[in-house]
Design an enzyme around this catalytic site. Structure first.
Site, mmCIF file in Angstrom:
data_model
loop_
_atom_site.group_PDB
_atom_site.id
_atom_site.type_symbol
_atom_site.label_atom_id
_atom_site.label_comp_id
_atom_site.label_asym_id
_atom_site.label_seq_id
_atom_site.Cartn_x
_atom_site.Cartn_y
_atom_site.Cartn_z
ATOM 1 N N ALA A 8 0.812 -1.215 0.000
ATOM 2 C CA ALA A 8 0.000 0.000 0.000
ATOM 3 C C ALA A 8 0.848 1.269 0.000
ATOM 4 O O ALA A 8 0.324 2.368 -0.161
ATOM 5 C CB ALA A 8 -0.925 0.006 1.217
ATOM 6 N N CYS A 9 2.154 1.128 0.167
ATOM 7 C CA CYS A 9 3.065 2.270 0.286
ATOM 8 C C CYS A 9 3.566 2.720 -1.087
ATOM 9 O O CYS A 9 4.137 1.930 -1.835
ATOM 10 C CB CYS A 9 4.241 1.860 1.177
ATOM 11 S SG CYS A 9 5.626 3.012 1.187
ATOM 12 N N SER A 10 3.373 3.989 -1.400
ATOM 13 C CA SER A 10 3.796 4.505 -2.707
ATOM 14 C C SER A 10 5.320 4.475 -2.854
ATOM 15 O O SER A 10 5.828 4.223 -3.948
ATOM 16 C CB SER A 10 3.269 5.919 -2.925
ATOM 17 O OG SER A 10 3.798 6.806 -1.966
#
Length: 123
Positions: A8-10
């Site tokens: 979920a981390c860009s």
């Protein structure tokens, strides 16, 4: 080379995109699912040359609940911090890349990912 990510981390996704673009060989570890134990966290900290509070996401809800900002940042408190990271892996800064030369980096920038690539012999 291994990269610890939260999908979920860009920043994690950007790091993976760059590694793929460079043709790097690596293993993905979704550390929220495959949670590192205290000994693994100690080993990565040694490779990073950092202390546990240096890789702790203090803005996370769990950090606020634990009151981490108030915890001492000294040798006597190191194990407490490591236990918190193992017990609440969302607190671990990401992505972390362990390079083939035995070092590791918190790879939140393109420059850090490129540094990990430069340190890894298998490209």
């Amino acid at each position: 080379m291994e990269i610890w990510i939260n999908p979920a981390c860009s920043k994690c996704r950007s790091a993976l995109t760059l590694l793929d673009a460079e043709g790097a060989e690596y293993t993905v570890r979704r550390y929220l699912e495959d949670v590192p134990g205290e000994d693994e966290i100690r080993a990565v900290l040694d490779r990073l040359g950092l202390e546990p509070w240096d890789i702790t996401r203090t803005q996370e809800a769990a950090a606020k609940e634990l009151g981490l900002r108030e915890w001492p940042r000294d040798a006597g408190s190191r194990d407490r911090w490591i236990a918190a990271l193992a017990g609440h892996p969302k607190l671990i800064q990401r992505p972390i890349i362990t390079a083939d030369d035995g070092t590791a980096l918190v790879a939140r920038s393109e420059e850090a990912v490129r540094e990990a690539l430069a340190r890894s012999s298998e490209r």
